[in-house]
Design a protein around this motif. Structure first.
Motif, short mmCIF file in Angstrom:
data_model
loop_
_atom_site.label_atom_id
_atom_site.label_comp_id
_atom_site.label_asym_id
_atom_site.label_seq_id
_atom_site.Cartn_x
_atom_site.Cartn_y
_atom_site.Cartn_z
N MET A 160 -13.37 -27.22 2.27
CA MET A 160 -12.38 -27.17 3.34
C MET A 160 -12.14 -25.74 3.80
N PHE A 161 -12.18 -24.81 2.85
CA PHE A 161 -11.99 -23.40 3.19
C PHE A 161 -13.10 -22.91 4.12
N ARG A 162 -14.34 -23.28 3.81
CA ARG A 162 -15.47 -22.86 4.65
C ARG A 162 -15.52 -23.66 5.96
N LEU A 163 -15.11 -24.90 5.89
CA LEU A 163 -15.17 -25.75 7.08
C LEU A 163 -14.19 -25.28 8.16
N ASN A 164 -13.10 -24.67 7.74
CA ASN A 164 -12.07 -24.22 8.68
C ASN A 164 -12.37 -22.86 9.30
N GLY A 165 -13.60 -22.39 9.17
CA GLY A 165 -13.98 -21.20 9.90
C GLY A 165 -14.37 -20.01 9.09
N SER A 166 -14.17 -20.02 7.77
CA SER A 166 -14.49 -18.87 6.93
C SER A 166 -15.94 -18.94 6.44
N GLY A 167 -16.88 -18.79 7.36
CA GLY A 167 -18.29 -18.81 6.98
C GLY A 167 -19.01 -20.08 7.36
N GLY A 168 -18.28 -21.17 7.48
CA GLY A 168 -18.89 -22.43 7.87
C GLY A 168 -19.66 -23.09 6.74
N LEU A 169 -20.37 -24.16 7.08
CA LEU A 169 -21.10 -24.93 6.09
C LEU A 169 -22.30 -24.17 5.53
N ILE A 170 -22.84 -23.23 6.30
CA ILE A 170 -23.98 -22.45 5.81
C ILE A 170 -23.56 -21.62 4.59
N ALA A 171 -22.39 -21.00 4.69
CA ALA A 171 -21.88 -20.22 3.55
C ALA A 171 -21.63 -21.13 2.35
N PHE A 172 -21.12 -22.33 2.60
CA PHE A 172 -20.87 -23.27 1.51
C PHE A 172 -22.18 -23.69 0.85
N PHE A 173 -23.22 -23.91 1.66
CA PHE A 173 -24.53 -24.28 1.12
C PHE A 173 -25.11 -23.14 0.29
N ILE A 174 -24.97 -21.91 0.78
CA ILE A 174 -25.46 -20.74 0.03
C ILE A 174 -24.74 -20.63 -1.31
N GLU A 175 -23.47 -20.91 -1.33
CA GLU A 175 -22.70 -20.85 -2.59
C GLU A 175 -23.20 -21.90 -3.58
N LEU A 176 -23.51 -23.10 -3.08
CA LEU A 176 -24.03 -24.14 -3.97
C LEU A 176 -25.39 -23.74 -4.55
N VAL A 177 -26.24 -23.11 -3.73
CA VAL A 177 -27.54 -22.64 -4.21
C VAL A 177 -27.34 -21.55 -5.26
N ALA A 178 -26.39 -20.65 -5.00
CA ALA A 178 -26.10 -19.58 -5.96
C ALA A 178 -25.57 -20.16 -7.27
N LEU A 179 -24.72 -21.19 -7.18
CA LEU A 179 -24.19 -21.82 -8.38
C LEU A 179 -25.31 -22.47 -9.18
N PHE A 180 -26.25 -23.13 -8.49
CA PHE A 180 -27.38 -23.74 -9.18
C PHE A 180 -28.22 -22.68 -9.89
N ALA A 181 -28.43 -21.54 -9.23
CA ALA A 181 -29.20 -20.45 -9.85
C ALA A 181 -28.50 -19.92 -11.09
N VAL A 182 -27.18 -19.80 -11.03
CA VAL A 182 -26.42 -19.31 -12.19
C VAL A 182 -26.51 -20.31 -13.34
N VAL A 183 -26.46 -21.61 -13.03
CA VAL A 183 -26.58 -22.64 -14.07
C VAL A 183 -27.94 -22.56 -14.74
N VAL A 184 -29.00 -22.40 -13.93
CA VAL A 184 -30.36 -22.28 -14.49
C VAL A 184 -30.46 -21.05 -15.39
N PHE A 185 -29.89 -19.94 -14.92
CA PHE A 185 -29.90 -18.71 -15.72
C PHE A 185 -29.14 -18.91 -17.04
N THR A 186 -28.02 -19.62 -16.99
CA THR A 186 -27.22 -19.88 -18.19
C THR A 186 -27.99 -20.75 -19.18
N VAL A 187 -28.70 -21.77 -18.67
CA VAL A 187 -29.51 -22.63 -19.55
C VAL A 187 -30.60 -21.82 -20.23
N LEU A 188 -31.23 -20.91 -19.48
CA LEU A 188 -32.28 -20.06 -20.08
C LEU A 188 -31.71 -19.19 -21.19
N ILE A 189 -30.51 -18.65 -20.99
CA ILE A 189 -29.89 -17.81 -22.01
C ILE A 189 -29.56 -18.63 -23.25
#
Length: 445
Positions: free
Chosen positions: A200-229
Motif C-alpha cells: 500500500m505504501f508503494r501503491l500510493n505513489g512512493s515508487g510504485g509497483l516496480i519498487a515493490f517488485f524490486i524489494e521482493l526480488v531483493a528479499l528473495f536474494a537475501v533469503v538465498v544468501f541466508t540459506v547458503l550461510i
C-alpha cells in the motif's frame, strides 16, 4: 506438483509423524489464541502501542507474534526464557559449579534446566513491571494501582511460563524445536501485515509497483544468501582403517566431517540482541536519565547501534563456536574408532588441524552473519517500511530459515527411516551430506 502431493500423502501415512504434526499444530493454535487475550483491567481501544510497533521494541513485538503491542497475556513471549538461558550458559563458562553440572550428564542437565526456569521467573517479573509502566498508558488501565501492576506482573509471568511449557511439549511430543517454532510462528504472523503495508505504501505513489517488485526480488536474494550461510560446510576428509570380522570387511572408506560455516546458528545474534536491549530497558525504568548515547543505542538504525551490534555478533560467534565444538573430543573420537585425517597424525595434531579450520571458516561466517543482522537498518534507510524491513535480515530472517530447514530435516528423517522418498528429489535436503558427522554439534534455537 505430483511429487508434492505424493510426499504429503507419505507424511500422512506415517502415524507417528502425523500425530506429531497434529500435536504441534494444536499447540500453535492455543499459542495464537492466547496472543489475542488482553490482560485483565486493560482497555484495548485505549492502548497507545505505536512505540511497540516501531523502533527496537518492534523486534520484541515480532518475536511475540504481535502480543507485545496488544498487551496480551503472552506479551513477553519466550524472550525472558532465552535471556535466562544465555545467562546460565555464560555462568557455565565462568563459574566452576555450573561447569561441574554440565559434566554430570542427564542429572546435571536437569539441574541446569531447573535453575533456568527459576531465573526465567525472576527476569519475567522484572520485565513485566517495566512493560506495564512503559507500554500501558494510564488511560488504558481500568484497575487502580498498585493492584493493576501486581496482577499484571503475575499474569505476564504465568503467561511466559505457559509459553515455555508449550515449547517444551512441542520438542518432546511434536516436531522440531518447540521454542524456535513458537518464535517462528510469531514472526510469520507479522509477515502478511508487513507485505501488505509495504504494498500500500508503494501503491500510493512512493515508487510504485516496480519498487515493490524490486524489494521482493531483493528479499528473495537475501533469503538465498541466508540459506547458503546456514547450510555452508567445509568437508574434512576422514579415512577409517580396515577391519576384518569373520568373512566381512569393515571400514577402509573415506568419510567426511562437515564443519559448518556458521556452527553457532542464530545464537550470536540473540546473545547480541539481548545485550542491545539493555539501554532501552534502562530507559524504561529511568525516562528522565536518557542521554544522547543511550538514545543512539535505542535507535537500531543509528551508526553506533549497528557498529556495536555487528562487533558483538562477531565476538559471540567465536565464543559460541568455541563452547559448542570441541576439536580435542572430535580427534579422540576419531582415534578410538580407527579414523584419521589423511596426512595428519592422530591425536593432538588432528585436534590442532581441526581447530585451525574452524577458526578460518568462523571468521568469514561471523562477518556474513553480522551483515545479515544489520541489513534491516539499511533497508529502512533505503525507504522500506520498518515492519517489512525486519524480514530483510536480522534475527527474524535467520530464525525463519534455520527453523524451517531444521523442521524439514526432521520430517525427512521420518520419511527416510520408513523407506519413503525424502522431501527433495535426491532424497536429501540440499546442503545435507550422506556422510557421517564425528563429534560435531549444531546450535539451533
Amino acid at each position: 506438483m505430483k511429487k508434492l502431493f505424493t510426499t504429503l500423502s507419505n507424511i500422512w501415512k506415517i502415524e507417528e509423524l502425523r500425530v506429531r504434526i497434529l500435536y504441534t499444530l494444536l499447540i500453535l493454535l492455543v499459542y495464537r489464541i492466547g496472543s489475542f487475550i488482553v490482560l485483565p483491567g486493560v482497555d484495548p481501544a485505549s492502548l497507545s502501542n505505536q512505540e511497540a510497533k516501531d523502533g527496537l521494541l518492534g523486534l520484541l513485538n515480532m518475536f511475540a507474534g504481535g502480543s507485545f503491542s496488544r498487551a496480551s497475556i503472552f506479551a513477553l513471549g519466550v524472550m525472558p526464557y532465552i535471556s535466562a538461558s544465555i545467562v546460565v550458559q555464560l555462568l557455565g563458562i565462568a563459574v566452576p559449579y555450573f561447569q561441574k553440572m554440565q559434566k554430570e550428564g542427564e542429572s546435571g542437565r536437569k539441574k541446569i534446566d531447573q535453575i533456568t526456569r527459576y531465573l526465567t521467573i525472576g527476569i519475567t517479573a522484572l520485565q513485566a513491571i517495566g512493560y506495564v509502566k512503559s507500554q500501558i498508558s494510564p488511560e488504558a488501565r481500568l484497575i487502580s494501582e498498585p493492584l493493576f501492576t501486581i496482577s499484571s506482573m503475575i499474569i505476564l509471568t504465568a503467561g511466559t511460563m505457559f509459553v515455555m511449557w508449550m515449547g517444551e511439549k512441542i520438542t518432546d511430543k511434536g516436531i522440531g524445536n518447540g521454542i524456535s517454532i513458537l518464535i517462528m510462528v510469531g514472526i510469520i504472523a507479522q509477515l502478511p501485515y508487513g507485505i501488505f503495508g509495504e504494498f500500500m505504501f508503494r501503491l500510493n505513489g512512493s515508487g510504485g509497483l516496480i519498487a515493490f517488485f524490486i524489494e521482493l526480488v531483493a528479499l528473495f536474494a537475501v533469503v538465498v544468501f541466508t540459506v547458503l550461510i546456514i547450510q555452508g560446510t567445509r568437508k574434512v576428509p576422514v579415512q577409517y582403517a580396515k577391519k576384518i570380522v569373520g568373512n566381512k570387511q569393515y571400514g577402509g572408506v573415506r568419510q567426511y566431517i562437515p564443519l559448518k560455516l556458521n556452527a553457532a546458528g542464530v545464537m550470536p545474534i540473540i546473545f547480541a540482541q539481548a545485550i542491545m536491549f539493555i539501554p532501552s530497558t534502562i530507559g524504561q525504568f529511568f525516562p528522565s536519565a536518557q542521554s544522547s548515547l543511550l538514545a543512539s543505542f535505542s535507535d537500531y538504525t543509528s551508526f553506533a547501534y549497528n557498529l556495536t551490534f555487528a562487533i558483538l555478533i562477531i565476538l559471540f560467534t567465536f565464543f559460541y563456536t568455541a563452547i559448542t565444538i570441541n576439536p580435542n573430543q572430535m580427534a579422540d573420537d576419531m582415534k578410538k574408532n580407527g579414523g584419521f585425517v589423511p596426512g595428519i597424525k592422530p591425536g593432538k595434531a588432528t585436534a590442532d588441524f581441526i581447530d585451525a579450520i574452524i577458526s578460518r571458516i568462523t571468521f568469514p561466517g561471523s562477518i556474513f552473519l553480522a551483515i545479515i543482522a544489520i541489513l534491516p537498518a539499511f533497508a529502512i534507510i533505503a525507504g522500506v517500511n520498518s515492519q517489512f524491513a525486519h524480514f530483510f535480515g536480522g534475527t527474524s530472517l535467520l530464525i525463519l530459515v534455520a527453523v524451517v530447514l531444521d523442521t524439514l530435516q526432521q520430517i525427512e528423517s521420518h520419511l527416510l527411516m520408513r523407506h519413503y522418498d525424502g522431501l527433495m528429489k535426491t532424497g536429501r535436503i540440499s546442503g545435507r551430506t550422506a556422510t557421517t558427522s564425528v563429534g560435531t554439534s549444531e546450535a539451533v534455537i
